[in-house]
Structure formats: structure tokens, C-alpha cells
Design a protein around this motif. Sequence first.
Motif, mmCIF file in Angstrom:
data_model
loop_
_atom_site.group_PDB
_atom_site.id
_atom_site.type_symbol
_atom_site.label_atom_id
_atom_site.label_comp_id
_atom_site.label_asym_id
_atom_site.label_seq_id
_atom_site.Cartn_x
_atom_site.Cartn_y
_atom_site.Cartn_z
ATOM 1 N N LEU A 1 0.859 -1.080 -0.003
ATOM 2 C CA LEU A 1 -0.188 -0.043 0.149
ATOM 3 C C LEU A 1 0.695 1.221 0.128
ATOM 4 C CD1 LEU A 1 -2.763 -1.223 2.556
ATOM 5 C CD2 LEU A 1 -3.159 -0.499 0.424
ATOM 6 N N THR A 2 2.052 1.129 0.286
ATOM 7 C CA THR A 2 2.972 2.502 0.075
ATOM 8 C C THR A 2 3.306 2.691 -1.489
ATOM 9 O OG1 THR A 2 4.885 1.103 0.080
ATOM 10 C CG2 THR A 2 4.243 1.849 2.236
ATOM 11 N N HIS A 3 2.935 1.861 -2.088
ATOM 12 C CA HIS A 3 3.294 1.968 -3.853
ATOM 13 C C HIS A 3 2.181 3.070 -4.494
ATOM 14 C CE1 HIS A 3 6.607 -0.685 -3.818
ATOM 15 N NE2 HIS A 3 6.136 -1.483 -3.163
ATOM 16 N N PRO A 4 2.619 3.941 -5.075
ATOM 17 C CA PRO A 4 1.312 4.785 -5.770
ATOM 18 C C PRO A 4 0.456 4.340 -6.687
ATOM 19 C CG PRO A 4 3.817 5.630 -6.618
ATOM 20 C CD PRO A 4 3.968 4.526 -5.370
ATOM 21 N N GLU A 5 1.022 3.240 -7.333
ATOM 22 C CA GLU A 5 0.096 2.342 -8.381
ATOM 23 C C GLU A 5 -0.985 1.548 -7.478
ATOM 24 O OE1 GLU A 5 4.316 2.386 -9.811
ATOM 25 O OE2 GLU A 5 3.557 1.981 -7.845
ATOM 26 N N VAL A 6 -0.807 1.475 -6.282
ATOM 27 C CA VAL A 6 -1.731 0.622 -5.683
ATOM 28 C C VAL A 6 -2.799 1.720 -4.954
ATOM 29 C CG1 VAL A 6 -2.380 -0.860 -3.605
ATOM 30 C CG2 VAL A 6 -0.140 -1.223 -4.892
ATOM 31 N N VAL A 7 -4.012 1.755 -5.359
ATOM 32 C CA VAL A 7 -4.728 2.859 -5.215
ATOM 33 C C VAL A 7 -5.915 2.818 -4.241
ATOM 34 C CG1 VAL A 7 -4.605 3.925 -7.437
ATOM 35 C CG2 VAL A 7 -6.355 2.250 -7.262
ATOM 36 N N ALA A 8 -6.251 1.468 -3.714
ATOM 37 C CA ALA A 8 -7.196 1.206 -2.585
ATOM 38 C C ALA A 8 -6.886 -0.197 -1.943
ATOM 39 C CB ALA A 8 -8.440 0.666 -3.463
ATOM 40 N N VAL A 9 -7.419 -0.296 -0.739
ATOM 41 C CA VAL A 9 -7.247 -1.329 0.053
ATOM 42 C C VAL A 9 -8.432 -2.439 -0.215
ATOM 43 C CG1 VAL A 9 -7.075 -2.414 2.520
ATOM 44 C CG2 VAL A 9 -6.404 -0.095 1.909
ATOM 45 N N GLY A 10 -8.178 -3.749 -0.303
ATOM 46 C CA GLY A 10 -9.139 -4.609 -0.639
ATOM 47 C C GLY A 10 -8.936 -5.364 -1.965
ATOM 48 N N GLU A 11 -9.290 -6.375 -2.313
ATOM 49 C CA GLU A 11 -10.835 -6.722 -1.701
ATOM 50 C C GLU A 11 -10.900 -7.277 -0.526
ATOM 51 O OE1 GLU A 11 -14.547 -9.036 -4.127
ATOM 52 O OE2 GLU A 11 -12.587 -9.146 -5.030
ATOM 53 N N THR A 12 -11.852 -6.623 0.379
ATOM 54 C CA THR A 12 -12.042 -7.047 1.633
ATOM 55 C C THR A 12 -13.564 -7.047 2.065
ATOM 56 O OG1 THR A 12 -11.150 -6.837 4.065
ATOM 57 C CG2 THR A 12 -11.413 -4.927 2.906
ATOM 58 N N GLY A 13 -14.078 -7.919 3.071
ATOM 59 C CA GLY A 13 -15.132 -7.819 3.495
ATOM 60 C C GLY A 13 -15.839 -9.293 4.095
ATOM 61 N N LEU A 14 -16.837 -9.157 3.910
ATOM 62 C CA LEU A 14 -17.393 -10.753 4.352
ATOM 63 C C LEU A 14 -18.338 -11.438 3.271
ATOM 64 C CD1 LEU A 14 -18.918 -9.363 7.663
ATOM 65 C CD2 LEU A 14 -16.803 -10.471 7.576
ATOM 66 N N ASP A 15 -18.150 -12.730 3.255
ATOM 67 C CA ASP A 15 -19.116 -13.461 2.542
ATOM 68 C C ASP A 15 -19.438 -14.642 3.088
ATOM 69 O OD1 ASP A 15 -19.681 -15.423 0.232
ATOM 70 O OD2 ASP A 15 -18.494 -13.920 -1.029
ATOM 71 N N TYR A 16 -20.791 -14.626 3.433
ATOM 72 C CA TYR A 16 -21.649 -15.536 4.260
ATOM 73 C C TYR A 16 -22.377 -16.710 2.984
ATOM 74 C CZ TYR A 16 -20.671 -13.191 8.583
ATOM 75 O OH TYR A 16 -20.227 -12.541 9.604
ATOM 76 N N PHE A 17 -22.129 -16.199 1.747
ATOM 77 C CA PHE A 17 -23.172 -17.062 0.969
ATOM 78 C C PHE A 17 -22.252 -18.411 0.625
ATOM 79 C CE2 PHE A 17 -23.385 -18.421 -3.856
ATOM 80 C CZ PHE A 17 -24.950 -18.612 -3.576
ATOM 81 N N ARG A 18 -20.917 -18.345 0.441
ATOM 82 C CA ARG A 18 -19.988 -19.481 0.155
ATOM 83 C C ARG A 18 -19.431 -19.830 1.444
ATOM 84 N NH1 ARG A 18 -21.019 -20.906 -4.940
ATOM 85 N NH2 ARG A 18 -20.907 -19.428 -6.335
ATOM 86 N N ASP A 19 -19.170 -19.037 2.397
ATOM 87 C CA ASP A 19 -18.571 -19.580 3.654
ATOM 88 C C ASP A 19 -17.279 -20.342 3.271
ATOM 89 O OD1 ASP A 19 -19.872 -18.384 5.892
ATOM 90 O OD2 ASP A 19 -21.438 -19.927 5.827
ATOM 91 N N PHE A 20 -16.547 -19.936 2.674
ATOM 92 C CA PHE A 20 -15.140 -20.705 2.175
ATOM 93 C C PHE A 20 -14.129 -20.595 3.482
ATOM 94 C CE2 PHE A 20 -15.686 -20.564 -2.617
ATOM 95 C CZ PHE A 20 -16.487 -21.583 -2.557
ATOM 96 N N ALA A 21 -14.337 -19.534 4.175
ATOM 97 C CA ALA A 21 -13.625 -19.357 5.563
ATOM 98 C C ALA A 21 -14.305 -19.361 6.639
ATOM 99 C CB ALA A 21 -12.670 -18.258 5.388
ATOM 100 N N PRO A 22 -14.118 -19.730 7.821
ATOM 101 C CA PRO A 22 -15.015 -19.669 9.044
ATOM 102 C C PRO A 22 -15.242 -17.920 9.227
ATOM 103 C CG PRO A 22 -12.958 -20.791 9.668
ATOM 104 C CD PRO A 22 -12.707 -20.150 8.162
ATOM 105 N N ARG A 23 -16.627 -17.820 9.713
ATOM 106 C CA ARG A 23 -16.985 -16.304 9.737
ATOM 107 C C ARG A 23 -16.195 -15.621 10.696
ATOM 108 N NH1 ARG A 23 -23.765 -16.838 8.812
ATOM 109 N NH2 ARG A 23 -23.630 -18.137 6.842
#
Length: 273
Positions: free
Chosen positions: A93-115
Motif C-alpha cells: 500500500l505504500t506504492h502509488p500504483e496501489v490505489v485502494a485497500v481490498g478486496e476485503t469484506g464478508l461472504d456468508y454465501f460461500r462460507d469458504f472461510a470461518p466467519r
Amino acid sequence: MNPYRTTFPHPLVDIGANLTHESFGHDFDAVLERAAEASVHQLVVTGASREGSRHALDLARAHPGRLFATAGVHPHHAIEVTDEAVADLRELLTHPEVVAVGETGLDYFRDFAPRHAQQRAFERQLELAVECGKPLLLHQRDAHDDFLAILKPFLPRCGPAVVHCFTGDERALMESLDAGCYIGITGWLCDERRGQHLRELVKRIPADRLMVETDCPYLLPRTLKPTPKDRRNEPAFLPHIVHELAKDRGEDVAVTAASTTATARAFFRLPEA
């Protein structure tokens, strides 16, 4: 002959393109050429894992001013978010070409990882967003209440946030807008089986909070004809989504294109193409 070649006179920004996906490995340059023909002048390459975020940065460096990257870990890969991974993302994230944090969030549809792992990974990446001040590219599916409960305390302290690939209902939309979030619309709009409700909801999104994306190679618009034999979505199909979006909003396509492009450039702090 390219059957999808289009003379679209309005510059567009694809805010979510998974160009690190292996399906683009054999014809990457041709994909970018077709995007340029379709007036998709700038693209944000989604980082969805540690490795993918590094790859996204490499692509952005190879195509300055045209491609930009995000750095984050998708909730499917939440167990990747160790102290070492957080340090790696912080450096990216220190690099100027990186313009955002993510993709991050929650996915309870697939639940591929523990909630609980998803929630902790989300919190740690929100902390990174506070540190670096860059915008957030967010993922939420079937987890709206927990998603907003975790996100809201961070919003006053971090950059702007976009709920990318929005697929939710009216309550999720209005509560996300009330929280100050931007909304990213994809070819899900064109899916008569799952996305019909979006045809009405997109009218309620303020123009200065609306952006467009393909989420390629996923979410090929079902109204696109002819259907590509490999069923791979790509950035060149973004004008098709914009046409559909403009129709649903009751706007001239030039208005929708101009407003979504201006919003994307301001949100991600992109230079003029």
C-alpha cells in the motif's frame, strides 16, 4: 473479426477487473487492446490475495497510467491474513500504483472461510485503510448486518469506501448509502434470474456515488450477444453494462458514462487517461 468491437465515444473506468486470473494469461495484451477499442481507458486490477495483490501491482507498473492495483485479501482467503500478511499488504500500500485497500469484506454465501476468521481479517484490513488513508474496495454477500456493524466505526477515520459488485436488496443499498458508501454495478444487472431487482434499485443511487465494473472474468452479462464461446467476461464488455445501466436509470448513456468515470477518477485519485 472481433464481434464485440464497439465505437463507444465515452471514456470509461473499470473499477474491478480480475486481470491476474489465469484465463487472461494467454492473451493479456489482446484483452487490453480490445478494452482500449471499447473506450475502457483505465482499469483497477483487483488484489484478492497476498499473491494476487503482488501480481496486480506488477501489472499496474507494466502499464502506467492505464492499470492500477488494489491490495487486499478476499474473505474466501481470510485465513491468509496473518501478521506476516498484514505487513506484506502494508508494504504494497505504500506504492502509488496501489490505489485502494481490498478486496476485503464478508461472504456468508460461500462460507469458504470461518466467519470469525472473515470478521477478523476484515477488521485488520480496515485498520490498514485507516493507516494509509487510501479508499476501500469492499465485498459483501449475504452478510450485510455484520458487514456494516464492523465497517461503520472505521468509516470516519479512513478513506471513501465502495461496495463493489453490489447484489443486495433495497435495505442493503439504502443502509450502505446512508453509511456513506459508494456502489459498484456489474453485469449482475443483466442477469434475469438473480439481478432483476437491481433494474429498479439503480435508479436510487446518486450519480456521484455510482461506479461501474466488469468483475471479469466473472459475471459475463447474460444479455451480451453473441455469447463468447469461452464465457469469459472481459473489460471490453463494460460499455454493454453502461448501456443497460443508463436505460434502467432513464439517462442518456453519455450522462451515465461521464458521471461514473468522473466518480471513479475522483474516488481512486486517478490521473486523466
